[in-house]
Design a protein around this motif. Structure first.
Motif, mmCIF file in Angstrom:
data_model
loop_
_atom_site.group_PDB
_atom_site.id
_atom_site.type_symbol
_atom_site.label_atom_id
_atom_site.label_comp_id
_atom_site.label_asym_id
_atom_site.label_seq_id
_atom_site.Cartn_x
_atom_site.Cartn_y
_atom_site.Cartn_z
ATOM 1 N N LYS A 77 -12.233 17.606 7.950
ATOM 2 C CA LYS A 77 -11.810 16.823 6.791
ATOM 3 C C LYS A 77 -10.286 16.751 6.765
ATOM 4 N N VAL A 78 -9.756 15.563 6.477
ATOM 5 C CA VAL A 78 -8.316 15.346 6.420
ATOM 6 C C VAL A 78 -7.892 15.171 4.965
ATOM 7 N N ASN A 79 -6.847 15.896 4.559
ATOM 8 C CA ASN A 79 -6.419 15.891 3.152
ATOM 9 C C ASN A 79 -5.124 15.134 2.885
ATOM 10 N N GLY A 80 -4.332 14.862 3.942
ATOM 11 C CA GLY A 80 -2.997 14.321 3.688
ATOM 12 C C GLY A 80 -2.655 13.082 4.475
ATOM 13 N N TYR A 81 -1.647 12.358 3.963
ATOM 14 C CA TYR A 81 -1.202 11.108 4.596
ATOM 15 C C TYR A 81 0.323 11.035 4.576
ATOM 16 N N ARG A 82 0.853 10.437 5.658
ATOM 17 C CA ARG A 82 2.278 10.078 5.689
ATOM 18 C C ARG A 82 2.387 8.712 6.353
ATOM 19 N N GLN A 83 3.033 7.791 5.699
ATOM 20 C CA GLN A 83 3.167 6.438 6.228
ATOM 21 C C GLN A 83 4.171 6.398 7.386
ATOM 22 N N PRO A 84 3.877 5.639 8.457
ATOM 23 C CA PRO A 84 4.861 5.477 9.527
ATOM 24 C C PRO A 84 6.219 5.052 8.990
ATOM 25 N N ARG A 85 7.281 5.685 9.527
ATOM 26 C CA ARG A 85 8.669 5.418 9.162
ATOM 27 C C ARG A 85 8.950 5.665 7.678
ATOM 28 N N MET A 86 8.078 6.443 7.038
ATOM 29 C CA MET A 86 8.257 6.783 5.618
ATOM 30 C C MET A 86 8.356 5.531 4.740
ATOM 31 N N PHE A 87 7.669 4.464 5.133
ATOM 32 C CA PHE A 87 7.638 3.271 4.302
ATOM 33 C C PHE A 87 6.858 3.571 3.022
ATOM 34 N N ALA A 88 7.099 2.768 1.992
ATOM 35 C CA ALA A 88 6.399 2.935 0.718
ATOM 36 C C ALA A 88 4.906 2.670 0.896
ATOM 37 N N VAL A 89 4.108 3.343 0.102
ATOM 38 C CA VAL A 89 2.657 3.178 0.166
ATOM 39 C C VAL A 89 2.107 2.891 -1.225
ATOM 40 N N ASN A 90 0.906 2.354 -1.255
ATOM 41 C CA ASN A 90 0.197 2.074 -2.495
ATOM 42 C C ASN A 90 -0.510 3.351 -2.946
ATOM 43 N N GLY A 91 -0.003 3.950 -4.015
ATOM 44 C CA GLY A 91 -0.536 5.221 -4.482
ATOM 45 C C GLY A 91 -2.001 5.156 -4.858
ATOM 46 N N GLN A 92 -2.435 4.035 -5.438
ATOM 47 C CA GLN A 92 -3.838 3.904 -5.820
ATOM 48 C C GLN A 92 -4.747 3.880 -4.604
ATOM 49 N N GLU A 93 -4.282 3.234 -3.522
ATOM 50 C CA GLU A 93 -5.088 3.179 -2.302
ATOM 51 C C GLU A 93 -5.164 4.560 -1.634
ATOM 52 N N ILE A 94 -4.064 5.302 -1.712
ATOM 53 C CA ILE A 94 -4.072 6.663 -1.175
ATOM 54 C C ILE A 94 -5.108 7.514 -1.902
ATOM 55 N N GLU A 95 -5.138 7.405 -3.216
ATOM 56 C CA GLU A 95 -6.100 8.168 -4.002
ATOM 57 C C GLU A 95 -7.518 7.684 -3.735
ATOM 58 N N ARG A 96 -7.694 6.374 -3.634
ATOM 59 C CA ARG A 96 -9.026 5.804 -3.393
ATOM 60 C C ARG A 96 -9.580 6.262 -2.038
ATOM 61 N N ALA A 97 -8.688 6.452 -1.055
ATOM 62 C CA ALA A 97 -9.132 6.879 0.275
ATOM 63 C C ALA A 97 -9.525 8.353 0.307
ATOM 64 N N GLY A 98 -9.224 9.100 -0.765
ATOM 65 C CA GLY A 98 -9.675 10.477 -0.856
ATOM 66 C C GLY A 98 -8.686 11.523 -0.394
ATOM 67 N N TYR A 99 -7.392 11.178 -0.370
ATOM 68 C CA TYR A 99 -6.374 12.144 0.049
ATOM 69 C C TYR A 99 -5.983 13.039 -1.127
ATOM 70 N N LEU A 100 -5.629 14.295 -0.817
ATOM 71 C CA LEU A 100 -5.130 15.226 -1.830
ATOM 72 C C LEU A 100 -3.619 15.141 -1.973
ATOM 73 N N TYR A 101 -2.927 14.754 -0.881
ATOM 74 C CA TYR A 101 -1.470 14.682 -0.948
ATOM 75 C C TYR A 101 -0.941 13.546 -0.080
ATOM 76 N N ASN A 102 0.264 13.105 -0.428
ATOM 77 C CA ASN A 102 0.965 12.050 0.290
ATOM 78 C C ASN A 102 2.393 12.525 0.525
ATOM 79 N N SER A 103 2.868 12.442 1.771
ATOM 80 C CA SER A 103 4.227 12.879 2.094
ATOM 81 C C SER A 103 4.993 11.736 2.758
ATOM 82 N N SER A 104 5.104 10.625 2.030
ATOM 83 C CA SER A 104 5.709 9.405 2.576
ATOM 84 C C SER A 104 7.051 9.073 1.943
ATOM 85 N N LEU A 105 7.689 10.052 1.315
ATOM 86 C CA LEU A 105 8.958 9.793 0.628
ATOM 87 C C LEU A 105 10.068 10.661 1.199
ATOM 88 N N ASN A 106 11.158 10.015 1.606
ATOM 89 C CA ASN A 106 12.384 10.715 1.982
ATOM 90 C C ASN A 106 13.431 10.340 0.924
#
Length: 258
Positions: free
Chosen positions: A103-132
């Motif tokens: 099971k995978v819990n986390g996501y990081r977008q390539p090149r730290m681009f902005a992501v859609n937070g609702q889609e991240i949650e809908r996909a079932g992730y516990l955490y997102n590390s896409s912000l610098n």
């Protein structure tokens, strides 16, 4: 707490500089670099989180098995690093979970681009590390974004660490180009302020980039690459271990903070 992470992707940086570069060529570089990273981590007996693209997972299942066998966490980093899409959130999770059986819990977008937070949650992730949240004109100009972890709905946002004062980034490029003593000093000061430290590197940094002028990479990327970068990562880890800092995975961090 140290959250050490690696954006484990097919090497595509030459394409940013006009070089025609295939997936197969990129995978050759990244496979070697990932194994070198794992050697350093194993030597120091520390664990990290590997944010893997679907391309990398499908083309290097043996390396994925080694990552898991040596106690590290696997998270997602999109499907194709060169062309991130909105559908990557769910598709990359499906690919990486299929390849690893975990099971995978986390996501990081390539090149730290902005992501859609609702889609991240809908996909079932516990955490997102896409912000610098750094002060870098251009790609990373996030002066008003939170510096430290925060919740967005049910998903924990875990930004990369920057210094508290001028938001100087402490990511991969900084370790390549700053004097090691200065980078270590900034890391210790940030740790003292925030109580934890998040940074990230890439497998291709641990490949001998200087031997390949055909890649047309700028000096700041090639500087201290390959074996020198292995030595720099080793020195950073040893400095932190000497001060009794604990290396944990991102999921462990989420569980402790929640």
């Amino acid at each position: 707490m140290i959250l050490l992470s690696f954006d484990t992707e097919e090497f595509d940086v030459p394409r940013e500089h006009g070089v025609d570069f295939s997936l197969e060529e990129g995978m050759e570089v990244s496979r070697e670099g990932t194994n070198r990273i794992l050697d350093v981590l194993k030597h120091n007996d520390v664990r990290a989180t590997f944010f893997c693209t679907g391309n990398f997972a499908e083309n290097a299942p043996d390396v994925m098995r080694r990552i898991l066998a040596e106690g590290h966490e696997v998270a997602c980093h999109g499907v194709d690093h060169w062309q991130p899409k909105e559908t990557d959130f769910a598709q990359s999770k499906q690919i990486v979970e299929r390849v690893t059986g975990c099971k995978v819990n986390g996501y990081r977008q390539p090149r730290m681009f902005a992501v859609n937070g609702q889609e991240i949650e809908r996909a079932g992730y516990l955490y997102n590390s896409s912000l610098n949240p750094a002060f870098i004109p251009g790609r990373y100009m996030h002066l008003t974004a939170p510096r430290t972890w925060f919740m967005e709905g049910e998903v924990m946002q875990i930004p990369a660490s920057v210094t508290p004062w001028i938001r100087f980034p402490l990511f991969w490029l900084s370790l390549h180009n700053l004097p090691e003593w200065l980078y270590h000093f900034l890391v210790r000061r940030t740790l003292g302020h925030d109580g934890y430290f998040v940074t990230y590197f890439h497998p291709w940094e641990f490949y001998g980039l200087k031997a390949h002028p055909e890649f047309k990479l700028p000096f700041i990327i090639k500087n201290h690459s390959g074996r020198q970068m292995m030595q720099r990562l080793d020195a950073l880890i040893r400095m932190l271990k000497k001060r009794n800092h604990e290396f944990i995975t991102f999921t462990e961090f989420v569980n402790r903070k929640k």
